[in-house]
Motif scaffolding. Structure first.
Motif, PDB file in Angstrom:
ATOM      1  N   ASP A   3       0.841  -1.184   0.000  1.00  0.00           N
ATOM      2  CA  ASP A   3       0.000   0.000   0.000  1.00  0.00           C
ATOM      3  C   ASP A   3       0.885   1.245   0.000  1.00  0.00           C
ATOM      4  OD1 ASP A   3      -2.179   1.620   0.094  1.00  0.00           O
ATOM      5  OD2 ASP A   3      -2.495   1.433   2.252  1.00  0.00           O
ATOM      6  N   TRP A   4       0.487   2.248  -0.763  1.00  0.00           N
ATOM      7  CA  TRP A   4       1.204   3.508  -0.821  1.00  0.00           C
ATOM      8  C   TRP A   4       0.239   4.646  -0.513  1.00  0.00           C
ATOM      9  CZ3 TRP A   4       6.439   4.225  -2.119  1.00  0.00           C
ATOM     10  CH2 TRP A   4       7.134   3.045  -2.477  1.00  0.00           C
ATOM     11  N   SER A   5       0.738   5.648   0.180  1.00  0.00           N
ATOM     12  CA  SER A   5      -0.021   6.865   0.438  1.00  0.00           C
ATOM     13  C   SER A   5       0.496   7.943  -0.499  1.00  0.00           C
ATOM     14  CB  SER A   5       0.155   7.320   1.892  1.00  0.00           C
ATOM     15  OG  SER A   5      -0.509   8.551   2.122  1.00  0.00           O
ATOM     16  N   SER A  16       4.821   9.812  -2.989  1.00  0.00           N
ATOM     17  CA  SER A  16       4.183   8.668  -2.343  1.00  0.00           C
ATOM     18  C   SER A  16       5.096   8.100  -1.271  1.00  0.00           C
ATOM     19  CB  SER A  16       3.869   7.568  -3.365  1.00  0.00           C
ATOM     20  OG  SER A  16       2.945   8.017  -4.338  1.00  0.00           O
ATOM     21  N   LEU A  17       4.508   7.630  -0.194  1.00  0.00           N
ATOM     22  CA  LEU A  17       5.231   6.958   0.870  1.00  0.00           C
ATOM     23  C   LEU A  17       4.619   5.580   1.079  1.00  0.00           C
ATOM     24  CD1 LEU A  17       5.595   9.814   3.531  1.00  0.00           C
ATOM     25  CD2 LEU A  17       7.369   8.910   2.040  1.00  0.00           C
ATOM     26  N   ARG A  18       5.488   4.593   1.224  1.00  0.00           N
ATOM     27  CA  ARG A  18       4.998   3.235   1.443  1.00  0.00           C
ATOM     28  C   ARG A  18       4.371   3.115   2.823  1.00  0.00           C
ATOM     29  NH1 ARG A  18       9.398  -1.123   0.954  1.00  0.00           N
ATOM     30  NH2 ARG A  18       9.282  -1.406   3.209  1.00  0.00           N
ATOM     31  N   VAL A  19       3.221   2.485   2.871  1.00  0.00           N
ATOM     32  CA  VAL A  19       2.518   2.260   4.133  1.00  0.00           C
ATOM     33  C   VAL A  19       2.800   0.838   4.587  1.00  0.00           C
ATOM     34  CG1 VAL A  19       0.287   2.235   5.307  1.00  0.00           C
ATOM     35  CG2 VAL A  19       0.715   3.887   3.468  1.00  0.00           C
ATOM     36  N   ASP A  20       3.710   0.685   5.543  1.00  0.00           N
ATOM     37  CA  ASP A  20       3.994  -0.644   6.064  1.00  0.00           C
ATOM     38  C   ASP A  20       2.893  -1.115   7.007  1.00  0.00           C
ATOM     39  OD1 ASP A  20       6.297  -1.089   4.700  1.00  0.00           O
ATOM     40  OD2 ASP A  20       7.569  -1.366   6.454  1.00  0.00           O
ATOM     41  N   PHE A  36       0.478   6.307   9.746  1.00  0.00           N
ATOM     42  CA  PHE A  36       0.972   5.010   9.299  1.00  0.00           C
ATOM     43  C   PHE A  36       2.474   4.949   9.500  1.00  0.00           C
ATOM     44  CE2 PHE A  36       0.829   7.732   5.508  1.00  0.00           C
ATOM     45  CZ  PHE A  36       2.105   7.600   4.987  1.00  0.00           C
ATOM     46  N   GLU A  37       3.019   3.740   9.429  1.00  0.00           N
ATOM     47  CA  GLU A  37       4.454   3.541   9.593  1.00  0.00           C
ATOM     48  C   GLU A  37       5.120   3.359   8.235  1.00  0.00           C
ATOM     49  OE1 GLU A  37       5.131   0.329  12.280  1.00  0.00           O
ATOM     50  OE2 GLU A  37       4.491   1.465  14.043  1.00  0.00           O
ATOM     51  N   ASN A  38       6.295   3.996   8.096  1.00  0.00           N
ATOM     52  CA  ASN A  38       7.108   3.900   6.890  1.00  0.00           C
ATOM     53  C   ASN A  38       8.530   3.536   7.317  1.00  0.00           C
ATOM     54  OD1 ASN A  38       9.203   5.596   5.098  1.00  0.00           O
ATOM     55  ND2 ASN A  38       7.507   4.942   3.782  1.00  0.00           N
ATOM     56  N   PRO A  39       9.228   2.677   6.575  1.00  0.00           N
ATOM     57  CA  PRO A  39      10.559   2.229   7.005  1.00  0.00           C
ATOM     58  C   PRO A  39      11.585   3.351   7.183  1.00  0.00           C
ATOM     59  CG  PRO A  39       9.726   0.817   5.254  1.00  0.00           C
ATOM     60  CD  PRO A  39       8.777   1.970   5.356  1.00  0.00           C
TER      61      PRO A  39
END
Length: 286
Positions: A3-5, A16-20, A36-39
């Protein structure tokens, strides 16, 4: 599926930021809040899908909007924050022992509540500091009605859409000017000039009409992609001319250990590249 935001703040550019892991997703009376958390960025806060702050790099934004005016002023005791519901701005202001009172005006109490629960590292106890007076109200209304007397006013607003739009008007800036103590300083969030040039130009046009010293300064913040972010600066005093050795002395006395800010960065932040300087009134010939 990953999932990406993706934010759509700009018409022809998006990040876009990856939604872990999605931590929180809910709509308040004013806006949709997500955490949300991102690495890379840690926990990320978005309002209406526009990134507001992250655990990893929020210190850059908050330090530059607090330490620059407070250390330049040299005797700031009363500070007003408009917005800043995540508590990061209050966290940095309250690191200054010389600050005796902070009024923080946030339109959305829901932002404060969930930030305390889901992003506690941003406020780091600031909401429990007895020097902080949290007011849940419209920042424009508050600024219109306040008796003022603030040494520093920090406008930690969203971009000029939705609830934050009113905080970019000439009327609001005029009320903020009136709310400053003599030689007080007003600083504002003015977006990324490369992508949002009109936002800075409009603010600087108002500041130039209101203040003897009106300009902006810059900081590079990874979260806000597209180039360095601009912060508006307005005052009738000469705080911007504070000598480097005086800034260093105030910095040392404050006992700060910032992530980004240094007295050297402070002075250099006011050196504007040509494309930014040309957005300021009277600078078209640069």
């Amino acid at each position: 599926m990953t999932d990406w935001s993706t934010e759509a703040l700009h018409a022809d550019y998006a990040q876009s930021l990856r939604v872990d892991k999605l931590i929180y997703d809910s709509e308040t009376a004013h806006q949709r809040l997500r955490v949300f958390e991102n690495p890379t960025f840690g926990r990320v806060l978005t309002l209406d899908d526009v990134v507001q702050t992250t655990e990893a790099d929020n210190a850059i934004y908050h330090e530059m909007l607090t330490h620059v005016p407070i250390l330049a002023h040299g005797a700031a005791a009363r500070v007003c924050i408009i917005g800043g519901g995540d508590g990061g701005m209050a966290r940095e202001v309250l690191k200054h022992a010389t600050v005796s009172h902070v009024t923080m005006v946030e339109i959305d109490g829901g932002v404060v509540a969930f930030s305390r629960q889901y992003l506690p590292s941003l406020s780091a106890g600031a909401f429990d500091d007895p020097r902080l007076d949290l007011v849940i109200a419209d920042g424009a209304d508050f600024m219109r009605d306040t008796k003022g007397g603030f040494d520093v006013i920090i406008v930690d607003s969203t971009d000029p859409v939705g609830p934050g739009e009113v905080l970019f008007t000439d009327t609001f800036y005029g009320h903020a000017k009136r709310a400053l103590a003599p030689n007080g300083i007003l600083v504002t969030q003015n977006g990324v000039p490369f992508l949002q040039p009109q936002e800075l130009t409009n603010t600087m046009r108002a500041f130039t009409a209101l203040f003897a010293d009106a300009t902006c300064y810059l900081a590079s913040i990874p979260t806000y992609a597209g180039g360095p972010m601009a912060f508006g600066w307005g005052t009738d005093g000469d705080a911007r001319a504070t000598p480097p050795d005086v800034l260093q002395g105030r910095f040392d006395a404050a006992g700060l250990a910032p992530y980004y800010y240094t007295p050297q960065v402070h002075k250099a932040a006011f050196a504007l590249p040509g494309y930014v300087a040309r957005l300021l009134p009277g600078s078209s010939s640069l």
